[in-house]
Enzyme design. Sequence first.
Site, mmCIF file in Angstrom:
data_model
loop_
_atom_site.group_PDB
_atom_site.id
_atom_site.type_symbol
_atom_site.label_atom_id
_atom_site.label_comp_id
_atom_site.label_asym_id
_atom_site.label_seq_id
_atom_site.Cartn_x
_atom_site.Cartn_y
_atom_site.Cartn_z
ATOM 1 N N SER A 1 8.281 9.604 -20.389
ATOM 2 C CA SER A 1 7.906 10.656 -20.647
ATOM 3 C C SER A 1 7.402 11.378 -20.448
ATOM 4 C CB SER A 1 9.587 10.562 -22.377
ATOM 5 O OG SER A 1 8.371 10.745 -23.469
ATOM 6 N N LYS A 2 8.057 12.624 -20.556
ATOM 7 C CA LYS A 2 6.526 13.913 -20.409
ATOM 8 C C LYS A 2 5.197 13.184 -21.407
ATOM 9 C CE LYS A 2 7.447 17.634 -17.974
ATOM 10 N NZ LYS A 2 7.039 16.612 -16.309
ATOM 11 N N ARG A 3 5.736 13.069 -22.321
ATOM 12 C CA ARG A 3 4.542 12.760 -23.542
ATOM 13 C C ARG A 3 3.653 11.419 -22.791
ATOM 14 N NH1 ARG A 3 6.139 8.831 -26.198
ATOM 15 N NH2 ARG A 3 8.203 7.841 -26.211
#
Length: 467
Positions: A239-241
Amino acid sequence: MPDRPVVTRIAPSPTGAMHIGTARTALFNWLYAKHTGGKFLLRIEDTDRERSTEAAVQVIFDGLAWLGLTPDDEPVFQFARAERHVLAAQELLAKGNAYRCYMSVEETTAEREIARAEGRAIRSPWRDADANVNDRPHVIRFKSPQEGETVICDKVKGDVTFQNKDLDDLILLRTDGTPTYNLAVIVDDHEMGITHVIRGDDHLNNAARQTQIYEALGWEVPVWAHLPMINGPDGKKLSKRHGAQAVSEFDEMGYLPEAMRNYLARLGWGHGNDEIFTDEQAASWFELEDVVGAPARLDWDKLNHLNNHYIRQAEIGRLADLVTKIHVSRDFPLHDGDQDILLRTIPLVRDGAKTMPELADATVFALKRRPLELTDKIKGMLNEETRARLGRLRQALGAQLAWEVSDLEAALRGFAESEGVGMGKFGPALRGVLSGGSPAPDLAGALVSLGKPESLGRLDDALSQAA
Ligand code: GLU
């Protein structure tokens, strides 16, 4: 296994970004097509009309082009083929493998609850009662076998068995007559001559349903290969993180496409302990049986290591163009002649660069304009003794004709000897004067990057500044 020439495909749904998992799927399809001398095709699954904007489709073209994964034919657009999908549904109806189902939403919900309580898939009362009874709104459902099992012989997962009683009667055409995903995929794959369906393992269940429909239509079932997910470094869903998940983000972060190809190939596939290989090697080695069934993890250190390798291999002119783009995007002022400076500087600084922005950073010192702004720290080094020494060095360098790294190293050593001091007595000050405090290569490298006139000019500027 079909005895036709291999045809693979990537079938992305345009969502506005191209996920790194899609890129890896495309790469594996491309490698397998290359390995077998077959074809690699692209189908845009643009049936979600809201999301499938021109821009979203372009993102896929751009992503594949950047990665260098060129399809061997024009792209196929799924939405435009709806009529073909409807024909196949009608054929299934005619053969008795599909039926019109008039269940209302409420009836379907009620049946779903009963089916859940009984631990079986939902069944429509119209399954065996279809007689085109009226023109009430209806869907067309596939009449899936209720007994026995469907076995997927997957090249990655092995044999996966599905109990037919667990598979409900899939909707083929919705109430408005539009085809559903599973129907469209089968018709398109069949008509595109796809022999191997290599895709994410989130589609494994679909493979069971699709197999049943292939068989009902009397079409040859393709070879299945379902690839495990790419997770983040912590083993959780990417994911983005985790830093990046879209192909364009890796481009923006300064990874080279050849590094991405090499890296993505190693995500879930391998050839012994080989970590660095060419596309040709990967293609010659690539067997679906060697794909690992367990999820892969994104590993930034490995990617950085590979990117550094490919930065060190790349043609200098190409790197100079990429670095220029980065400087332009940062509003860094560029001038005529900077290309030459970059061509001289990049070979001297690229060994330490893991990404293109790092490479761009390493060229900043050489692109600065005279007179350089010197930091207080550098000014502090320019005491009387050092100034006098740098003045003598300026004379020596002025007389120096050969301006290569080895010549300049020898000249600097000779100068230190003639002064009876170690390099530490003037090296840091010289470095500061030449770079203005920005990261720079070793002294001789910095002098080569700048060229003789610029090097002498920077020395003169510093020496003429008020102490
Ligand atoms: N369009 C599907 C997706 O983007 C892929 C379908 C397939 O490969 O069969 O997940």
